[in-house]
Design a protein around this motif. Structure first.
Motif, PDB file in Angstrom:
ATOM      1  N   PRO A 264       0.719  -0.999   0.065  1.00 31.92           N
ATOM      2  CA  PRO A 264       0.027  -0.046   0.135  1.00 31.92           C
ATOM      3  C   PRO A 264       0.945   1.398   0.071  1.00 31.92           C
ATOM      4  O   PRO A 264       0.265   2.160  -0.623  1.00 31.92           O
ATOM      5  N   PRO A 265       1.849   1.325   0.765  1.00 34.41           N
ATOM      6  CA  PRO A 265       2.456   2.745   0.916  1.00 34.41           C
ATOM      7  C   PRO A 265       3.194   2.766  -0.557  1.00 34.41           C
ATOM      8  O   PRO A 265       3.329   4.262  -1.047  1.00 34.41           O
ATOM      9  N   ASN A 266       3.814   2.111  -1.283  1.00 35.48           N
ATOM     10  CA  ASN A 266       4.294   2.161  -2.642  1.00 35.48           C
ATOM     11  C   ASN A 266       3.307   2.434  -3.511  1.00 35.48           C
ATOM     12  O   ASN A 266       3.466   3.612  -4.380  1.00 35.48           O
ATOM     13  N   TYR A 267       2.179   1.952  -3.489  1.00 38.65           N
ATOM     14  CA  TYR A 267       1.161   2.360  -4.418  1.00 38.65           C
ATOM     15  C   TYR A 267       0.799   4.047  -4.320  1.00 38.65           C
ATOM     16  O   TYR A 267       0.452   4.514  -5.139  1.00 38.65           O
ATOM     17  N   LEU A 268       0.536   4.223  -2.949  1.00 36.61           N
ATOM     18  CA  LEU A 268       0.292   5.682  -2.631  1.00 36.61           C
ATOM     19  C   LEU A 268       1.216   6.604  -3.334  1.00 36.61           C
ATOM     20  O   LEU A 268       1.000   7.742  -3.867  1.00 36.61           O
ATOM     21  N   LEU A 269       2.475   6.222  -3.436  1.00 37.82           N
ATOM     22  CA  LEU A 269       3.610   7.052  -3.907  1.00 37.82           C
ATOM     23  C   LEU A 269       3.395   7.188  -5.529  1.00 37.82           C
ATOM     24  O   LEU A 269       3.436   8.031  -6.325  1.00 37.82           O
ATOM     25  N   MET A 270       2.779   6.177  -6.017  1.00 35.53           N
ATOM     26  CA  MET A 270       2.644   6.180  -7.492  1.00 35.53           C
ATOM     27  C   MET A 270       1.589   7.167  -7.720  1.00 35.53           C
ATOM     28  O   MET A 270       1.169   7.825  -8.752  1.00 35.53           O
ATOM     29  N   ILE A 271       0.270   6.835  -6.992  1.00 41.39           N
ATOM     30  CA  ILE A 271      -0.722   8.016  -7.092  1.00 41.39           C
ATOM     31  C   ILE A 271      -0.323   9.430  -7.070  1.00 41.39           C
ATOM     32  O   ILE A 271      -0.719  10.317  -7.853  1.00 41.39           O
ATOM     33  N   GLN A 272       0.524   9.639  -6.087  1.00 45.94           N
ATOM     34  CA  GLN A 272       1.112  10.988  -5.860  1.00 45.94           C
ATOM     35  C   GLN A 272       1.764  11.418  -7.298  1.00 45.94           C
ATOM     36  O   GLN A 272       1.786  12.528  -7.566  1.00 45.94           O
ATOM     37  N   GLY A 273       2.489  10.489  -7.806  1.00 40.20           N
ATOM     38  CA  GLY A 273       3.429  10.970  -8.967  1.00 40.20           C
ATOM     39  C   GLY A 273       2.283  11.160 -10.260  1.00 40.20           C
ATOM     40  O   GLY A 273       2.396  11.951 -10.854  1.00 40.20           O
ATOM     41  N   ARG A 274       1.308  10.473 -10.248  1.00 41.81           N
ATOM     42  CA  ARG A 274       0.179  10.634 -11.353  1.00 41.81           C
ATOM     43  C   ARG A 274      -0.383  12.053 -10.958  1.00 41.81           C
ATOM     44  O   ARG A 274      -0.665  12.869 -11.970  1.00 41.81           O
ATOM     45  N   GLU A 275      -0.782  12.473  -9.806  1.00 40.72           N
ATOM     46  CA  GLU A 275      -1.009  13.829  -9.530  1.00 40.72           C
ATOM     47  C   GLU A 275      -0.256  15.004  -9.992  1.00 40.72           C
ATOM     48  O   GLU A 275      -0.728  15.796 -10.320  1.00 40.72           O
ATOM     49  N   LEU A 276       1.253  14.683  -9.682  1.00 39.78           N
ATOM     50  CA  LEU A 276       2.191  15.580 -10.153  1.00 39.78           C
ATOM     51  C   LEU A 276       2.145  15.777 -11.682  1.00 39.78           C
ATOM     52  O   LEU A 276       2.036  16.856 -12.108  1.00 39.78           O
ATOM     53  N   GLN A 277       1.795  14.721 -12.463  1.00 39.17           N
ATOM     54  CA  GLN A 277       1.693  14.860 -13.703  1.00 39.17           C
ATOM     55  C   GLN A 277       0.605  15.531 -14.440  1.00 39.17           C
ATOM     56  O   GLN A 277       0.868  16.336 -14.983  1.00 39.17           O
ATOM     57  N   GLU A 278      -0.390  15.434 -13.490  1.00 38.41           N
ATOM     58  CA  GLU A 278      -1.633  15.999 -13.925  1.00 38.41           C
ATOM     59  C   GLU A 278      -1.386  17.474 -13.582  1.00 38.41           C
ATOM     60  O   GLU A 278      -1.909  18.468 -14.569  1.00 38.41           O
ATOM     61  N   ALA A 279      -0.810  17.786 -12.568  1.00 37.70           N
ATOM     62  CA  ALA A 279      -0.736  19.334 -12.323  1.00 37.70           C
ATOM     63  C   ALA A 279      -0.008  19.995 -13.380  1.00 37.70           C
ATOM     64  O   ALA A 279       0.036  21.009 -13.468  1.00 37.70           O
ATOM     65  N   TYR A 280       1.255  19.054 -13.871  1.00 32.64           N
ATOM     66  CA  TYR A 280       1.969  19.718 -14.729  1.00 32.64           C
ATOM     67  C   TYR A 280       1.357  20.072 -16.159  1.00 32.64           C
ATOM     68  O   TYR A 280       1.426  20.908 -16.663  1.00 32.64           O
ATOM     69  N   GLN A 281       0.304  19.048 -16.439  1.00 35.28           N
ATOM     70  CA  GLN A 281      -0.091  19.132 -17.526  1.00 35.28           C
ATOM     71  C   GLN A 281      -1.249  20.343 -17.512  1.00 35.28           C
ATOM     72  O   GLN A 281      -1.400  21.108 -18.433  1.00 35.28           O
ATOM     73  N   ARG A 282      -1.779  20.663 -16.290  1.00 32.68           N
ATOM     74  CA  ARG A 282      -2.579  21.652 -16.296  1.00 32.68           C
ATOM     75  C   ARG A 282      -2.095  23.056 -15.892  1.00 32.68           C
ATOM     76  O   ARG A 282      -2.692  24.144 -15.864  1.00 32.68           O
TER      77      ARG A 282
END
Length: 318
Positions: free
Chosen positions: A170-188
């Motif tokens: 679970p903790p590793n998967y949470l970091l992956m979700i954080q990475g997706r959110e950063l990518q989304e923020a960069y695109q926006r």
């Protein structure tokens, strides 16, 4: 982690009473056989036991130093996690801006989501390392709420929490979700190239902290040290009463108990220090550190209600 200067007798006897009972019974038996039943030739040369004592002290000292290094490294890892968690909160709140350089409601919600998800990561890592070891040696009870993944649910949506808890890590998967959110923020456009890389590098540090902690958790202390230290302590303890029975008589019993208790304590200190993520009294206080991180990050969000640190349990911080 034990923070009181004086250990409680119950804490000491929890680990050592069986061994002490064996050494006491042995010393009494040797005294009775030699002085009451007049069975001679029960003594061994004092020099031989003294030489063994010196060698055993050196061996136990080396073992305890190595075990303490593991405990201290675990504490340093979680100390770094505290520092980088504070840096993460500051970077999320100050490096992300909308196109007009002024935060809006949607961006604020995104910032809060990333901070809260990191709090969930810290609690999930604590539980992941402890592997649901909830037995409390101080009160001889099973702890019901001290080490459970349910602690992360207040910081995630129900759907996200269910998804995270369905994963093996679970903790590793949470970091992956954080990475997706950063990518989304960069695109926006909320993050520039540099700010995206900066936040991603901080996220990578959390991967490093988890990996270092897992290395300690999944790599046991070399078993020959643990096995032979226990064998040598019992061998030495068995010979001690024979070394003094001839000259001390009944006083051989308390002296043998004192000497054996010293070496037994040295061995037990190493045994209880070598694995710092087992939720035991002397382990790294992951719960307290996790609550500290949670409080620091919520304070950055200007939230009025901050978590209270878990109270000491009879001189122990978990």
């Amino acid at each position: 982690m034990i923070v009181t200067r004086n250990l409680r007798l119950r804490q000491v006897l929890f680990y050592s009473w069986k061994s002490l009972a064996y050494f006491f019974a042995l010393a009494v038996t040797i005294y009775v056989l030699h002085h009451e039943l007049a069975i001679k030739d029960l003594s061994v040369p004092f020099e031989a036991v003294a030489l063994l004592s010196t060698a055993l002290a050196i061996f136990l000292g080396f073992k305890n130093n190595s075990a303490y290094d593991r405990w201290w490294e675990a504490r340093k890892i979680w100390g770094l996690l505290v520092n980088y968690s504070r840096a993460w909160g500051r970077e999320v709140l100050t490096l992300s801006l909308d196109e007009d350089d002024a935060p809006d409601a949607e961006l604020s919600a995104w910032q809060r989501r990333l901070v809260y998800r990191h709090i969930a990561f810290v609690h999930a890592l604590r539980v992941f390392l402890r592997q649901r070891h909830d037995y409390n040696q101080i009160t001889d009870e099973w702890l019901e709420t001290s080490n459970t993944y349910e602690d992360i649910r207040p910081f995630l949506t129900k759907e996200e929490a269910d998804e995270v808890l369905s994963k093996q890590n679970p903790p590793n998967y949470l970091l992956m979700i954080q990475g997706r959110e950063l990518q989304e923020a960069y695109q926006r456009g909320w993050l520039s190239d540099y700010r995206f890389v900066k936040l991603s590098s901080t996220l990578t540090e959390f991967n490093n902290h988890q990996g270092m902690a897992e290395r300690i958790k999944n790599t046991p202390f070399p078993r020959p040290y643990s096995f032979f230290s226990r064998v040598f302590v019992y061998l030495h303890g068995t010979l001690v009463p024979f070394a003094f029975v001839e000259v001390l008589g009944v006083f051989n019993i308390p002296l043998a108990m004192l000497i054996n208790y010293i070496f037994l304590s040295l061995d037990q200190i190493g045994e209880r220090t070598e694995d710092p993520f087992e939720n035991r009294a002397g382990d790294t206080p992951l719960t307290s550190i996790s609550v500290t991180i949670e409080g620091n990050l919520k304070e950055m969000l200007d939230e009025p209600e901050l978590p209270e640190k878990p109270p000491r349990l009879k001189g122990v911080v978990f």
